[in-house]
Design an enzyme around this catalytic site. Structure first.
Site, mmCIF file in Angstrom:
data_model
loop_
_atom_site.group_PDB
_atom_site.id
_atom_site.type_symbol
_atom_site.label_atom_id
_atom_site.label_comp_id
_atom_site.label_asym_id
_atom_site.label_seq_id
_atom_site.Cartn_x
_atom_site.Cartn_y
_atom_site.Cartn_z
ATOM 1 N N LEU A 65 0.830 -1.200 0.000
ATOM 2 C CA LEU A 65 0.000 0.000 0.000
ATOM 3 C C LEU A 65 0.873 1.262 0.000
ATOM 4 O O LEU A 65 1.517 1.592 1.007
ATOM 5 C CB LEU A 65 -0.929 0.010 1.225
ATOM 6 C CG LEU A 65 -1.848 -1.209 1.383
ATOM 7 C CD1 LEU A 65 -2.689 -1.072 2.646
ATOM 8 C CD2 LEU A 65 -2.734 -1.395 0.166
ATOM 9 N N GLY B 241 2.241 -8.886 6.326
ATOM 10 C CA GLY B 241 2.954 -8.144 7.373
ATOM 11 C C GLY B 241 2.915 -6.666 7.048
ATOM 12 O O GLY B 241 2.945 -6.285 5.868
ATOM 13 N N GLY B 242 2.846 -5.797 8.090
ATOM 14 C CA GLY B 242 2.817 -4.356 7.848
ATOM 15 C C GLY B 242 1.654 -3.977 6.949
ATOM 16 O O GLY B 242 0.494 -4.275 7.245
ATOM 17 N N ASP B 243 1.969 -3.314 5.826
ATOM 18 C CA ASP B 243 0.924 -2.940 4.857
ATOM 19 C C ASP B 243 1.001 -3.813 3.602
ATOM 20 O O ASP B 243 0.630 -3.380 2.509
ATOM 21 C CB ASP B 243 1.052 -1.459 4.492
ATOM 22 C CG ASP B 243 2.405 -1.134 3.847
ATOM 23 O OD1 ASP B 243 3.341 -1.957 3.955
ATOM 24 O OD2 ASP B 243 2.526 -0.062 3.222
ATOM 25 N N GLU B 244 1.481 -5.045 3.762
ATOM 26 C CA GLU B 244 1.643 -5.960 2.625
ATOM 27 C C GLU B 244 0.611 -7.105 2.698
ATOM 28 O O GLU B 244 0.361 -7.670 3.768
ATOM 29 C CB GLU B 244 3.053 -6.548 2.618
ATOM 30 C CG GLU B 244 4.143 -5.500 2.423
ATOM 31 C CD GLU B 244 5.544 -6.076 2.556
ATOM 32 O OE1 GLU B 244 6.485 -5.483 2.010
ATOM 33 O OE2 GLU B 244 5.683 -7.126 3.232
#
Length: 301
Positions: free
Chosen positions: A176, A216-219
């Protein structure tokens, strides 16, 4: 008299042997008493007649002796009847005791059944709790969609199936753009809301046989099982790009994020799940660099 005795014996066939014996003895005593009563009545009538006719002293003594003999037998029957009554009383006590024990046993069995039922309920609840906990370990905490562990498991299964059925697979790696700025500006709570909306939008696109996960994170990762053609993969990737790019309305905020998408295809781009994800990741970074939206790994020079 005979028919009454027969019916009484028939009614006690199902009783205990001791009770049957006592009842039979009671009937015998009853017969004796009746005979003695009849005999005593006859003796008394005879004495009355003889006394009226004027009997001798010897005849009177003989009649009285006969009457006393009958009375003795009556007393003897009374003694036997008392024994029978004692036996019957003992049998009744024993049966009452047995009934009490049976009632207590039934109550204990009922309690045991309740305990077993409660135990089964506890086991069922425990099983549900374990299953729910297991599912939670396979789901992303923030978005509720599958996590990396569950995705990798499904990817390995899909590759094994594709190998047997001669299918193709595709993995889209989605990042993102602009998410870090939203997180830094509005805080992690708003950032989590953005991730939840993106996850929901991905779920709107996915088929039952496909899988999306938060990597994970924005993935995010998107597995397409047997998409049949590269054209179908391109169409899905285009739909995902357009849907995620739409404005997000969170509280009084209007936010936007733009996805960068990298695509790797099995078996052309990789032969294992790990390689497929790595190559889709590489294609995503190329798409981010070029601001191209979506790039296939095979098109990277």
């Amino acid at each position: 008299m005979t028919s009454d005795h027969g019916s009484s014996r028939t009614s006690t066939v199902d009783s205990s042997p001791l009770l049957v014996k006592a009842l039979e003895k009671s009937l015998e005593v009853k017969d004796k008493v009746e005979k003695c009563a009849n005999e005593l009545s006859t003796v008394n009538e005879t004495i009355k007649k003889e006394m009226a006719a004027g009997i001798t002293l010897h005849q009177a003594e003989k009649a009285l002796a006969q009457s006393e003999s009958v009375e003795d037998r009556v007393h003897e029957c009374a003694g036997e009847l008392n024994e029978v009554n004692n036996v019957l009383a003992q049998e009744i006590d024993d049966r009452n005791k047995l009934n009490r024990e049976l009632i207590e046993t039934l109550q204990e069995l009922s309690t045991t059944q309740n305990v077993l039922s409660d135990s089964q309920n506890v086991l069922a609840i425990a099983h549900e709790v374990v299953e729910e906990a297991k599912q939670r370990t396979l789901r992303d905490f923030a978005t509720g969609i599958p996590n990396r562990e569950l995705f990798n498991d499904r990817l390995d299964q899909a590759i094994a199936l594709a190998r047997r059925c001669d299918w193709i697979l595709a993995v889209m790696f989605i990042d993102l753009d602009g998410f870090k700025q939203i997180n830094d500006t509005h805080g992690h709570a708003i950032g989590d809301r953005v991730l939840q909306v993106v996850a929901q939008r991905l779920y709107e696109q996915v088929r039952s046989e496909d899988t999306v996960c938060r990597y994970g994170g924005d993935e995010f990762l998107y597995l397409l099982v047997n998409p049949r053609s590269i054209a179908n993969i391109q169409r899905v990737a285009h739909n995902v790009f357009d849907r995620i790019s739409q404005a997000l309305f969170i509280d009084d905020l209007t936010l936007t994020v733009a996805p960068s998408i990298g695509v790797a295809v099995y078996p052309g781009d990789a032969s294992t799940g790990q390689e497929l994800v790595a190559n889709a990741d590489a294609a995503m970074y190329r798409a981010k660099e070029k601001k191209a939206g979506c790039i296939f790994f095979a098109s990277i020079p």
